[in-house]
Design a protein around this motif. Structure first.
Motif, PDB file in Angstrom:
ATOM      1  N   VAL A  78      26.658 -30.834-119.715  1.00  0.00           N
ATOM      2  CA  VAL A  78      26.392 -31.156-118.317  1.00  0.00           C
ATOM      3  C   VAL A  78      25.299 -30.214-117.827  1.00  0.00           C
ATOM      4  O   VAL A  78      25.028 -29.183-118.450  1.00  0.00           O
ATOM      5  N   ALA A  79      24.686 -30.554-116.694  1.00  0.00           N
ATOM      6  CA  ALA A  79      23.607 -29.725-116.171  1.00  0.00           C
ATOM      7  C   ALA A  79      23.518 -29.880-114.668  1.00  0.00           C
ATOM      8  O   ALA A  79      23.765 -30.960-114.121  1.00  0.00           O
ATOM      9  N   GLY A  80      23.139 -28.804-113.998  1.00  0.00           N
ATOM     10  CA  GLY A  80      22.845 -28.857-112.576  1.00  0.00           C
ATOM     11  C   GLY A  80      21.394 -29.228-112.352  1.00  0.00           C
ATOM     12  O   GLY A  80      20.534 -28.937-113.181  1.00  0.00           O
ATOM     13  N   THR A  81      21.122 -29.868-111.226  1.00  0.00           N
ATOM     14  CA  THR A  81      19.747 -30.221-110.849  1.00  0.00           C
ATOM     15  C   THR A  81      19.556 -29.940-109.364  1.00  0.00           C
ATOM     16  O   THR A  81      20.521 -30.011-108.581  1.00  0.00           O
ATOM     17  N   PRO A  82      18.340 -29.632-108.941  1.00  0.00           N
ATOM     18  CA  PRO A  82      18.114 -29.367-107.515  1.00  0.00           C
ATOM     19  C   PRO A  82      18.446 -30.564-106.634  1.00  0.00           C
ATOM     20  O   PRO A  82      18.904 -30.396-105.497  1.00  0.00           O
TER      21      PRO A  82
END
Length: 615
Positions: free
Chosen positions: A68-72
């Protein structure tokens, strides 16, 4: 509830084709160990562009892993990072239940997670049933749950530093596909400050740009001179430089052509500087000067300035001549004081980058400073810069010959090897000099008790280099310890030499200590340090380093190590020697232990192979 690495779609994709994985071997082993059965996982932090994602991809390669990844763009959307894994409208409690079966979870850009996703990751860490590999950028604002993970209280933390210059050199040599000249490597490294994404942008732009890289037929290397290529990607990185305030733009431009500037200089408005500092564009040094916050800013501003504006801001030749002479004088004083720790010499680097001719006197000093630091290929490059404008300059020819000797290469045609004692310390003249002039701008070299009556005809290149040690107590202690056969004394001398920046001298002292120690453990430690220092000396092949011999190995280990140092893989070695791959690996592991080497990358510095030097 798991997905393979190949099927993952939520992690930011690697460049295509990906750059070779370089360096980080110890960090990679640490990550793999932290993700093993019974381990809770690890948090990896570091500055932007340091290679966290690539390191993580290598660590989980071949495993079943949920990513999983965070994005702005999704920081305000609940459970956005887990949207592909969780049903709509899920609660925190239910989300943790559904994800409890995940064995390995990779969380990229955790500092960009929405609060609910961050809470899920934190709860999984608390429960301890899921191994977590969490990646976050140092200093970036983050949700409270991620900040607590980043503190290292729940999971161990690995703080990555930017790749060192020697790893960047190897990375660029492989990625470019052509050998790059050391001054070009320095420029790329300095502009990127270890940001691998920016480094790739720069290199790609140079490789695409017609005429940006030019081949040096003498050195068989490619070099970059002239302005930075202003590509869309690079322009976007410096978008903050577009200022609407004319006073702010004027100060940024002045800094681009003449940094650092004294804070009290006429025309520098402190109020404007404070605004620029608050925006992260400039910073004030302890010596009451101000400079741009990132070297890329100045390069981009110079590249887009018009010709007339650039001429006005640069101030003409007299401005940089005075600065260059001052810089050279400082380098001479530091050589004379037996302290060559890197303090930066931006004027000369700016001249090279802009494609201006470098005066031979200055180039000789820079070559000597680099050589004493063990930066041998950089020393060669500086000497050639000086010889380009003054082909007969004795100082540059001498430094070129010394560096070639320390690299184990044939010395170029030059005047007779001069007595180093003839080279008195003085600041080099930067104007034109006759080719027959004495060696300008070189600090005096001497060693205690050397044969002052020796003539150049009696001095081989290596003898001349060995005699070319600066004055100073540390060199006397090194010589005395060597005369007495004192291993611990050589260890102490090596430590002080390294502290003062004389990496090649330190490597030689440790190699000599490795042969003199009676305690096998102390000998292995000295050899390990010698190898580590030699790896930073750009392919040095001196007699002392050749003393890192293979005498402690069995005949079979010696065969395998020699082939591995020549670049053969374990499988290729196994086929050549009719052994199993596992047997080859076992022999290499035993050889590493005896030689004090950590991996096969260290072997070319241990095995005498003339064709295994670094680029």
């Amino acid at each position: 509830m798991t997905t393979s690495v190949r099927d993952a779609r939520t992690l930011r994709p690697l460049p295509s084709p990906p750059w070779p994985f370089t360096g980080r071997d110890e960090e990679l082993e640490l990550l793999r160990g932290s993700l093993g059965p019974g381990r809770p996982g690890i948090v990896v932090t570091g500055p932007a562009g340091c290679g966290r994602s690539r390191l993580a991809a290598e660590a989980v390669r071949g495993t079943d892993c949920v990513r999983v990844a965070g994005t702005p763009e999704t920081r305000r959307t609940a459970f956005a990072a887990f949207a592909h894994l969780l049903p709509e409208g899920v609660t925190l409690h239910r989300a943790v239940q559904l994800l409890a079966g995940v064995r390995l979870l990779l969380v990229d850009d955790a500092h960009l997670l929405d609060d609910d996703s961050a809470a899920v990751v934190h709860q999984l860490a608390v429960h301890g049933r899921t191994r977590l590999l969490v990646l976050a950028t140092d200093g970036a604002p983050a949700p409270g749950a991620v900040a607590r993970l980043r503190s290292g209280d729940l999971l161990p933390r690995l703080a990555l530093e930017p790749l060192p210059r020697e790893d960047i050199t190897r990375l660029l040599a492989t990625a470019a596909g052509v050998p790059l000249e050391p001054l070009t490597v320095n420029r790329l490294h300095g502009l990127s400050r270890g940001d691998l994404g920016l480094l790739r942008d720069l290199l790609d732009a140079l490789l695409r740009g017609q005429g940006a890289l030019n081949r040096d037929p003498e050195a068989q290397e490619w070099r970059w001179r002239g302005p930075i290529p202003v590509t869309p990607a690079l322009r976007e990185r410096a978008a903050a430089l577009a200022r609407s305030c004319p006073e702010e733009r004027e100060i940024l431009d002045r800094l681009a052509f003449a940094e650092p500037l004294p804070l009290g200089l006429e025309g520098l408005d402190l109020g404007v500087l404070e605004r620029l500092e608050a925006d992260g564009l400039v910073h004030a040094d302890d010596d009451a000067t101000v400079r741009l916050a990132h070297p890329l800013y100045g390069a981009l501003l110079r590249a887009v300035a018009g010709r007339l504006r650039a001429r006005r801001l640069a101030g003409g030749r007299r401005t940089w001549e005075a600065a260059l002479e001052s810089e050279a004088g400082e380098l001479v004083r530091r050589i004379d004081g037996a302290d060559v720790r890197d303090g930066g010499a931006p004027v000369g680097e700016w001249l090279v980058g802009e494609g201006e001719a470098v005066p031979a006197g200055y180039a000789g000093v820079r070559a000597r400073f680099a050589r004493l630091r063990g930066e041998l290929r950089e020393a060669v490059a500086w000497a050639r810069e000086g010889l380009a404008g003054a082909p007969g300059d004795a100082g540059c020819l001498w430094e070129l010959g010394c560096a070639a000797a320390q690299l184990g290469e044939s010395a170029p045609a030059a005047p007779s090897w001069p007595d180093p004692g003839d080279c008195r310390p003085r600041t080099p003249a930067l104007g034109p000099e006759p080719a027959s002039s004495s060696i300008a701008g070189r600090a005096r070299y001497s060693r205690p008790n050397r044969d002052a009556a020796a003539t150049p005809d009696h001095v081989t290149p290596q003898d001349a280099v060995r005699r070319a040690a600066p004055d100073g107590d540390v060199f006397a202690r090194h010589a005395d310890a060597l005369d007495r056969g004192d291993g611990p004394g050589l260890d102490a001398a090596a430590a002080e030499l390294e502290e003062r920046g004389f990496l090649l001298f330190a490597a030689e002292a440790q190699a000599q200590a490795a042969q003199l120690h009676r305690d096998p453990r102390a000998a292995r430690t000295a050899r390990t340090r010698a190898v580590a220092l030699a790896r930073r000396c750009q392919g040095a092949r001196t007699p002392a380093l050749a003393g890192l011999v293979l005498g402690e190995l069995t005949t079979r280990q010696r065969q395998i190590v020699t082939l591995a140092a020549a670049g053969l893989s374990n499988r290729q070695i196994a086929e050549r020697l009719t052994l199993s791959v596992r047997t080859v690996g076992n022999h290499l592991y035993g050889a590493y232990t005896r030689l004090g080497a950590s991996d096969r990358a260290a072997l070319p510095w241990i095995v005498e192979l003339p064709d295994t030097r670094t680029a």
